[in-house]
Design a protein around this motif. Structure first.
Motif, PDB file in Angstrom:
ATOM      1  N   UNK B  23      50.162 -27.844   3.689  1.00 30.20           N
ATOM      2  CA  UNK B  23      48.852 -28.236   4.213  1.00 30.20           C
ATOM      3  C   UNK B  23      48.761 -29.754   4.391  1.00 30.20           C
ATOM      4  N   UNK B  24      49.658 -30.484   3.739  1.00 33.75           N
ATOM      5  CA  UNK B  24      49.617 -31.943   3.861  1.00 33.75           C
ATOM      6  C   UNK B  24      50.074 -32.421   5.242  1.00 33.75           C
ATOM      7  N   UNK B  25      50.514 -31.501   6.071  1.00 38.02           N
ATOM      8  CA  UNK B  25      50.782 -31.851   7.473  1.00 38.02           C
ATOM      9  C   UNK B  25      49.509 -32.380   8.118  1.00 38.02           C
ATOM     10  N   UNK B  26      48.367 -31.987   7.542  1.00 42.37           N
ATOM     11  CA  UNK B  26      47.070 -32.456   8.065  1.00 42.37           C
ATOM     12  C   UNK B  26      46.916 -33.976   7.913  1.00 42.37           C
ATOM     13  N   UNK B  27      47.812 -34.580   7.134  1.00 43.76           N
ATOM     14  CA  UNK B  27      47.764 -36.046   6.997  1.00 43.76           C
ATOM     15  C   UNK B  27      47.971 -36.740   8.345  1.00 43.76           C
ATOM     16  N   UNK B  28      48.515 -36.001   9.309  1.00 42.77           N
ATOM     17  CA  UNK B  28      48.715 -36.583  10.635  1.00 42.77           C
ATOM     18  C   UNK B  28      47.373 -36.884  11.309  1.00 42.77           C
ATOM     19  N   UNK B  87      57.204 -26.685   7.338  1.00 44.45           N
ATOM     20  CA  UNK B  87      56.511 -27.984   7.337  1.00 44.45           C
ATOM     21  C   UNK B  87      56.381 -28.517   8.760  1.00 44.45           C
ATOM     22  N   UNK B  88      57.470 -28.405   9.531  1.00 42.78           N
ATOM     23  CA  UNK B  88      57.427 -28.892  10.914  1.00 42.78           C
ATOM     24  C   UNK B  88      56.467 -28.057  11.760  1.00 42.78           C
ATOM     25  N   UNK B  89      56.506 -26.740  11.548  1.00 41.67           N
ATOM     26  CA  UNK B  89      55.638 -25.860  12.344  1.00 41.67           C
ATOM     27  C   UNK B  89      54.166 -26.111  12.032  1.00 41.67           C
ATOM     28  N   UNK B  90      53.871 -26.356  10.747  1.00 42.91           N
ATOM     29  CA  UNK B  90      52.463 -26.628  10.419  1.00 42.91           C
ATOM     30  C   UNK B  90      52.039 -28.013  10.925  1.00 42.91           C
ATOM     31  N   UNK B  91      53.014 -28.896  11.125  1.00 41.12           N
ATOM     32  CA  UNK B  91      52.679 -30.232  11.634  1.00 41.12           C
ATOM     33  C   UNK B  91      52.367 -30.193  13.132  1.00 41.12           C
ATOM     34  N   UNK B  92      52.989 -29.245  13.838  1.00 41.41           N
ATOM     35  CA  UNK B  92      52.848 -29.219  15.310  1.00 41.41           C
ATOM     36  C   UNK B  92      51.400 -29.170  15.802  1.00 41.41           C
TER      37      UNK B  92
END
Lengths: 282, 216
Positions: B23-28, B87-92
């Protein structure tokens, strides 16, 4: 050398310890006790047999197959039970079982359920919530549920109270009657007096005795001597001689028993091991 | 057996923070932040998983199962690859959001764009190469493995984020909104993917060899 397990010239050298040229075989259907004091090399031997440790030399064969190259097939038929089941302490037993069971071709859910019932194990508990005895019983349950032909027990009674220990030994005796071969590593020799057929005695990384337990123990006698008898005794015959409150006690070879003053009695495994380890008078 | 071992990794070995860290991909979405840090948390989850495994005797349990030593290592790598891919997929979606809705540039460093994903792949490959090189020599030394891998990743992040201020090519070409300079960014993405594959495969090969020799 034939047997369910064959270990040939197994050696492993560490800076401060060396397992040296250990060879033995385990008879199918027998309970073999692996004894030796702490640091004698029992765990190193078991770990080398199971591939945890890479031996410097030697080979291990289970069920006629080299461990190297066949470990997946071999481990299908082995159950390992240690003194404390320390795996995944926060996971429920049901979760551990659900992951473990599919690895075994011969997994038998009926046996698993029966063991849970017999051992009064609650699958909703985690290993952290189990007593030492219950942890051992859970490890045993996993081993029995895949119909292990060979059980390897590493100090299984070390954390158990006398009642749990007694129960466990009863279970092992029952398993052995049903044909399971057991390799039982312990320094609690009284456990082996009760259930072992054969003995492997490790001392400083060397296998100093192997064969039938009865044959091993019957080769020795306990001698109790008064002060005056001790002074008359030939020291070269006394092994592990020690003073106690009322006099002296030592171990002698059965054939020398008549040549030593004092009262002579049958030795038990613990007495033999203690005196041999003390080595006084040798 | 690998399938069963992977199941074991996910059900018993995986540290509970690992899915949470995704969920920390939301840091983007943070307006000004060195975004590569967001991808470092997967490494932290891997470290926690190995640390947790040490405390729960995961390696001993796994080795007692009817599996080979080699498969134990491979299954751990597959779990790691799964985690890093997740992690990459949730960042997309967050990258897309930054490119379409929240389009302000990131003054702290690299924009959330395709080049960032390429750099993140390189960073994760570097983590795998460094961490598992030490870990599989001695599975007890999880802390040392993380210290070295964390250090290597820290240097990588510093260099990559600083380059957006220093290197004209990075500043003017890579650190720009998509789809500007798409070819260059796709090249970075492809290079990142290639580097990730190479470093992870190399890490796995070495780990298998080291673990086979290791006394446990």
């Amino acid at each position: 050398m034939n047997g369910l397990v064959q270990v040939n010239s197994l050696s492993k050298r560490y800076p401060a310890f060396c397992l040296e040229n250990v060879s033995f075989s385990l008879r199918e259907g027998a309970v073999t006790g692996l004894i030796g004091r702490n640091g004698a090399g029992k765990t190193t031997l078991l770990k080398s047999m199971l591939g945890f440790i890479q031996p410097d030399r030697g080979e291990v064969r289970f069920f006629g197959m080299d461990f190297e190259g066949n470990q997946q097939r071999i481990k299908q038929e082995i159950g390992y039970v240690a003194g404390s089941f320390g795996f995944y302490r926060g996971k429920r037993l049901s979760a551990i079982t659900a992951v473990t069971a599919p690895f075994y071709d011969a997994w038998d859910d009926q046996v698993y359920r029966r063991c849970l019932k017999d051992f009064r194990l609650d699958e909703r508990k985690t290993p952290a919530q189990l007593s030492e005895g219950m942890k051992v019983k859970y490890a045993l349950t996993l081993a029995l549920s895949h119909h292990a032909r060979l059980l390897i027990l590493d100090e299984p009674t070390s954390g158990l109270d006398p009642v749990s220990r007694d129960e466990l030994l009863d279970v092992l005796a029952q398993l052995n009657r049903e044909g399971t071969t057991i390799l039982y590593s312990t320094h609690v020799t009284s456990d082996l007096d009760r259930c072992a057929d054969d003995i492997l005695y490790l001392r400083d990384g060397r296998l100093t005795a192997q064969g039938s337990l009865r044959g091993f123990v019957s080769a020795w006698r306990d001698v109790s001597m008064t002060e005056e008898e001790h002074q008359r005794a030939d020291d070269s015959l006394l092994i592990g001689c020690r003073r106690h409150r009322d006099g002296w006690e030592a171990l002698v070879r059965a054939e020398d028993a008549q040549r030593v003053p004092g009262s002579v009695a049958e030795a038990d495994l613990e007495s033999v091991m203690i005196h041999l380890e003390r080595g006084c008078g040798e | 057996m690998i399938r069963l071992l992977l199941r074991k990794e996910l059900h018993l070995a995986l540290h509970p923070t690992a899915p949470l860290f995704l969920a920390l991909s939301a840091m983007l979405l943070i307006p000004s932040y060195p975004y590569l840090v967001a991808f470092f948390y997967t490494g932290l989850a891997i470290f926690f998983t190995c640390l947790n495994g040490r405390e729960n005797q995961d390696v001993a349990y796994t080795l007692l199962l009817p599996v080979s030593k080699e498969d134990v290592v491979r299954a751990r790598f597959f779990m790691v690859i799964l985690l890093e891919t997740a992690q990459l997929l949730t960042a997309l979606p967050f990258v897309i959001l930054r490119q379409t809705v929240l389009t302000e540039p990131n003054p702290a460093g690299m924009d959330a764009n395709l080049a960032l994903i390429g750099l993140a792949l390189m960073q994760m490959g570097l983590f795998n190469l460094t961490f598992f090189r030490i870990y599989y020599r001695n599975v007890i030394r999880v802390g040392a493995a993380f210290l070295w891998a964390g250090g290597a990743v820290f240097l990588f992040i510093t260099a990559a984020e600083a380059s957006t201020h220093i290197l004209p090519f990075v500043r003017d070409v890579l650190d720009t909104p998509d789809p500007r300079h798409l070819t260059a960014k796709l090249a970075v993405l492809a290079a990142g993917a290639g580097a990730y594959i190479l470093m992870t495969v190399q890490a796995m090969r070495r780990a298998v060899k080291d673990f086979r020799r290791q006394d446990l």
